[in-house]
Every structure is written in structure tokens, then in C-alpha cells.
Design an enzyme around this catalytic site. Sequence first.
Site, PDB file in Angstrom:
ATOM      1  N   LYS A   1       0.607   3.478  -2.967  1.00  0.00           N
ATOM      2  CA  LYS A   1      -0.550   4.347  -3.238  1.00  0.00           C
ATOM      3  C   LYS A   1      -0.158   5.825  -3.256  1.00  0.00           C
ATOM      4  O   LYS A   1      -0.710   6.618  -4.010  1.00  0.00           O
ATOM      5  CB  LYS A   1      -1.641   4.097  -2.195  1.00  0.00           C
ATOM      6  CG  LYS A   1      -2.265   2.711  -2.345  1.00  0.00           C
ATOM      7  CD  LYS A   1      -3.130   2.296  -1.186  1.00  0.00           C
ATOM      8  CE  LYS A   1      -3.790   0.961  -1.528  1.00  0.00           C
ATOM      9  NZ  LYS A   1      -4.120   0.115  -0.424  1.00  0.00           N
TER      10      LYS A   1
ATOM     11  N   SER B   1       0.793  -1.239   0.000  1.00  0.00           N
ATOM     12  CA  SER B   1       0.000   0.000   0.000  1.00  0.00           C
ATOM     13  C   SER B   1       0.823   1.286   0.000  1.00  0.00           C
ATOM     14  O   SER B   1       0.270   2.354  -0.264  1.00  0.00           O
ATOM     15  CB  SER B   1      -0.905   0.043   1.224  1.00  0.00           C
ATOM     16  OG  SER B   1      -2.166  -0.437   0.894  1.00  0.00           O
TER      17      SER B   1
ATOM     18  N   TYR C   1      -2.397  -2.237 -10.713  1.00  0.00           N
ATOM     19  CA  TYR C   1      -2.449  -2.007  -9.264  1.00  0.00           C
ATOM     20  C   TYR C   1      -1.725  -3.135  -8.519  1.00  0.00           C
ATOM     21  O   TYR C   1      -0.906  -2.885  -7.634  1.00  0.00           O
ATOM     22  CB  TYR C   1      -3.906  -1.883  -8.801  1.00  0.00           C
ATOM     23  CG  TYR C   1      -4.054  -1.904  -7.300  1.00  0.00           C
ATOM     24  CD1 TYR C   1      -3.682  -0.807  -6.517  1.00  0.00           C
ATOM     25  CD2 TYR C   1      -4.522  -3.044  -6.639  1.00  0.00           C
ATOM     26  CE1 TYR C   1      -3.782  -0.847  -5.135  1.00  0.00           C
ATOM     27  CE2 TYR C   1      -4.621  -3.086  -5.258  1.00  0.00           C
ATOM     28  CZ  TYR C   1      -4.250  -1.992  -4.506  1.00  0.00           C
ATOM     29  OH  TYR C   1      -4.338  -2.038  -3.136  1.00  0.00           O
TER      30      TYR C   1
HETATM   31  N1  LIG Z   1      -2.801  -2.356   2.922  1.00  0.00           N
HETATM   32  C1  LIG Z   1      -2.127  -2.846   1.927  1.00  0.00           C
HETATM   33  O1  LIG Z   1      -0.909  -2.805   1.881  1.00  0.00           O
HETATM   34  C2  LIG Z   1      -2.959  -3.535   0.880  1.00  0.00           C
HETATM   35  C3  LIG Z   1      -2.245  -3.745  -0.430  1.00  0.00           C
HETATM   36  C4  LIG Z   1      -2.644  -5.029  -1.091  1.00  0.00           C
HETATM   37  N2  LIG Z   1      -1.920  -5.136  -2.325  1.00  0.00           N
HETATM   38  C5  LIG Z   1      -4.131  -5.064  -1.341  1.00  0.00           C
HETATM   39  O2  LIG Z   1      -4.590  -4.521  -2.303  1.00  0.00           O
HETATM   40  O3  LIG Z   1      -4.859  -5.630  -0.569  1.00  0.00           O
END
Ligand SMILES: NC(=O)CC[C@H](N)C(=O)O
Length: 334
Positions: A76, A73, A198
Site C-alpha cells: 500500500k 499490505s 490490488y
Molecule cells: N493487512 C493486509 O496485509 C491485508 C492485505 C490483503 N491482501 C487484503 O486485502 O486483505
Amino acid sequence: MDNPGDSEIVSSPLPEFLNDLHSKYKSLQEGAVANYIPELAKVNPDLFSICIVTVDGQSYEVGDYKQLFTIQSISKVFAYGLALEDHGRDYVLTRVGVEPTGEAFNAIILDEQSKRPYNPMVNAGAIATTSLIKGAGATERLNRVLDMYRRYIGRDVFVDISLFTSERSTGHRNRAMAHLMLNFGMIDQNIEESLDLYFKQCSAMVNCRDLAVMAATLANKGINPLTEERAVESRYIKDILSVMYTCGMYNFAGEWAYKIGIPAKSGVCGGIIAVVPNQMGIGVFSPLLDIRGNSVRGVKVCEELSQRLGLHLFECSNSGGNFGETVFKPCGDE
Ligand SMILES: NC(=O)CC[C@H](N)C(=O)O
């Protein structure tokens, strides 16, 4: 200061201070590794590293700082910057909001009124953000993401294919969010391509030092302090840091802002980045997570760093000093 040991720690030079923090929290065994992505569950729970990179290019590291892991994440943050560069603030705001959700990172929720995902730091918003990344096809879009990582880190970055395929084959919840957003016209038809992008952006391999360099680049108005290459346009730094501050730690974001007080982002890999604007980037890696998906040791380390170095944005004016030579004093005690 509350604890008798504080004065010794804060009067240490930074390398000693980081060593002390690392030894202090190494034995902490709270939390569990993420297992909803099968490949992620294989990580060694004992790994632990802390790194700081200052805006003038000094770096300090302790523990397993060369160990590679997938960025998850934390990606992001950087994808949001790229989407802003591709479309500008106004358009991006029509596709993803900037409100904290108060919900888990993988909550399947959209804003009732606007039908937008709440913010780019949780899964729904991040999938919408990634769908905005431009390129003539899947390969060009992936290459743009990888080149962006290269600018932030200063070396080429690769995708862990096992992790990517593991997440792609089990990512039904993320797929459900994408379909919901497609239903409301928030993302375009090509959802499998955007979901793949993603999953790949989440499966990029970094180490703890890379995280600190990426955070330092944000602290340094978008210029990588080690390579001096610009990674993101400076006008979007405030957008990125604002959503990190309010939404970066999921449903712990409010408490984080209150207690630790610096923009940050975590990932289920166990990484956390924290940005002290105009001063430094912090990276912590420890895969044992709390129930919200934040690294247990990572949160503790950042909390102590913030308290001991006086980093909370609203505590007092930060010293802004040279962290290479400084003997640390908590601000407010002068
Ligand atoms: N909180 C995270 O790091 C989530 C990322 C993970 N790739 C997902 O989409 O669930």
C-alpha cells in the site's frame, strides 16, 4: 537503561545485536498466521528474519532473510507513491484521506462527510489508491506496478499466482468496499480490473532483505541505496512517510507512534517495514500475527531496535552515524 543486559547489547556491533534479537525472540510463539486468505494459511509459522539496510548501502541480515513471501499490505505504501506521481497530491487527496481510522485494516468504512476512504494504508483506501494507477489496460497497469517494485528492490519481482487466485476468489469484503466506493463516485467503473491489480500488488513475492531495501529507499529520499536508481519522486516522500507514521500499523498506529516512533507498515504476510529517515530501512518477517494483523515478533523487534538504538523520531536527535562501524549507544545517555 532498565535491564542489566542492556549495556552488552548496545555496545555490540550491529550484526551481533541483530543475532541477539533474533535468538531472543525466535522462541516466542504468540500469535497466529493469517488464514482468511486460504493460501496464506500455508506459511511456516517458524520463519523469522530481521534485516537492516543503511542509506549508504550497507546491509545486515539474520534468519530466513532469503525466504520469499507475498508483500500484502506493505504494498500500500508503494502504490500510494505511484498514485501520487500519476495524479499529484491535490487530486489524490480528493479520493483518499489521511486520517487514521482506529479500526481494523479491513473495516468497511468511509468518511461520512467526504465519502472518501480514510487513508491509503487500510484496505478501502488502498483499493481507491490502486484504482488511480494509470495505464492503457490491466497488463500495462500491472507492469507499471512491477516496474515500481523493481526500482525499489533492485531486481525483477513476480506475482504468486496461487496466492492471487486464492485472494481473488475469497476477497468478497474487499469487493464490497470497492462497490461502496463506486456508489459514491470515489472509484471508477472498472472495479474488477482495479481489484485484480490490488490483489496482484499484494501477491508480489519479496523477501525480508527486499523489505529492508525498500524501506531504505524511502529513508534515502526515494533513491535505492544499492542500485542508486530513483524509485519515487523525492517530493512525495513526506506524504508517504506521514501516512505510514499515522496509519501504517492499522489500529495499533497510535501506540506504535508513541512507543516506537518511526514510520512503518505491516502486512498480513507477517512483514513489517520501518523507515528511519536519512539513516536506514528495517525489514522484519515473522508470520505469527496479533489480533490487529501485525507480526508479534516484528513489533517486539522494532520496539527493541527503536529503544536500544534511540530511533524514536522525537526522543532526541538521532546520531546519524555510520551504522556499519558504529558501536551503538542509546541516544540520551551521552
Ligand atoms: N493487512 C493486509 O496485509 C491485508 C492485505 C490483503 N491482501 C487484503 O486485502 O486483505
